[in-house]
Scaffold this active site. Sequence first.
Site, PDB file in Angstrom:
ATOM      1  N   ASP A  86       0.885  -1.164   0.000  1.00 38.24           N
ATOM      2  CA  ASP A  86       0.000   0.000   0.000  1.00 38.24           C
ATOM      3  C   ASP A  86       0.918   1.208   0.000  1.00 38.24           C
ATOM      4  O   ASP A  86       1.765   1.348   0.902  1.00 38.24           O
ATOM      5  CB  ASP A  86      -0.852   0.036   1.275  1.00 38.24           C
ATOM      6  CG  ASP A  86      -2.007  -0.945   1.268  1.00 38.24           C
ATOM      7  OD1 ASP A  86      -2.035  -1.826   0.395  1.00 38.24           O
ATOM      8  OD2 ASP A  86      -2.870  -0.837   2.160  1.00 38.24           O
ATOM      9  N   HIS A 142       4.554  -7.580  -0.112  1.00 42.80           N
ATOM     10  CA  HIS A 142       4.152  -8.820  -0.771  1.00 42.80           C
ATOM     11  C   HIS A 142       4.873  -8.953  -2.113  1.00 42.80           C
ATOM     12  O   HIS A 142       5.302  -7.959  -2.701  1.00 42.80           O
ATOM     13  CB  HIS A 142       2.637  -8.825  -0.971  1.00 42.80           C
ATOM     14  CG  HIS A 142       1.866  -8.750   0.317  1.00 42.80           C
ATOM     15  ND1 HIS A 142       1.173  -9.819   0.828  1.00 42.80           N
ATOM     16  CD2 HIS A 142       1.704  -7.729   1.213  1.00 42.80           C
ATOM     17  CE1 HIS A 142       0.605  -9.466   1.977  1.00 42.80           C
ATOM     18  NE2 HIS A 142       0.917  -8.199   2.222  1.00 42.80           N
ATOM     19  N   SER A 226       8.212   3.620   4.871  1.00 40.35           N
ATOM     20  CA  SER A 226       9.466   3.635   4.128  1.00 40.35           C
ATOM     21  C   SER A 226       9.187   3.609   2.631  1.00 40.35           C
ATOM     22  O   SER A 226       8.183   4.126   2.180  1.00 40.35           O
ATOM     23  CB  SER A 226      10.342   2.459   4.545  1.00 40.35           C
ATOM     24  OG  SER A 226      11.666   2.661   4.114  1.00 40.35           O
TER      25      SER A 226
END
EC number: 4.1.1.65
Length: 259
Positions: A86, A142, A226
């Site tokens: 995200d 992911h 980050s």
Amino acid sequence: MLKWLYRLMIELTNHSLSSKMIAIFTKSRLSALLIPSYAKIYDINQEEMEKNLKNYETLQQLFIRKLKAGTRPIDQTKNSVISPVDAIIEDIGVIRENSEIVVKGKTYSIAEMLGSDEAAKKYLNGLFIILYLSPSHYHRIHSPISGVVQKQWALGKKSYPVNRLGLKYGKRPLSKNYRMITEVAANGKHIAIVKIGAMFVNSIELTHASEHLTKGQEIAYFSFGSTVVLLFEKDSIELDERIVAPMGVKVGERIGYLK
């Protein structure tokens, strides 16, 4: 002048002692007192969280929270590449013949980012995508494709901000910060997933054990907001027509197709 002042303030506050103190605090029960305010300030979507907000015992637990099953459906189109996080897509561009990329007007070397000219060679004239995770974002990473891990390595020690100010005024944080690189092969091509640590909470934890990755599989998490940089070989990806910078994306959304 602004660049000098920004760097001075960062250097005055960014040292190992402050990082350790912040890490200790965020893992302490005392930090739980800040959770309601943190969730409100950063407008965290509590409906998606695996647990109720009151069940997180520390800020660290909230940072690395998991989501309810099915919250992030994974695009299953054949050969699709999905967003691994995200995030906000901050920049997209071509990797030059000399291994340089330009992000927010600043030039970076992917040879420096990856640690060697040899590692960078296969990505020359390819494509890069910069994905920035703010403190409000889900922090787990992911796999963008199904493939086989070819190599995994870490570089750097200290980390600087990777937000827009950091990219504009910082000391090349994308190629200087502590970073962990995972190189994955699929369809005879390679993708580098560069996970870049953030200032103060400089931590990247791997969560996958197998060298075989499935698209959408969790592979790591950040302990605080980050950046992830994706590097693609020349002519190995076709971007989805809706993908532009800047824009928000979520884990599992299609960002392109492997050729």
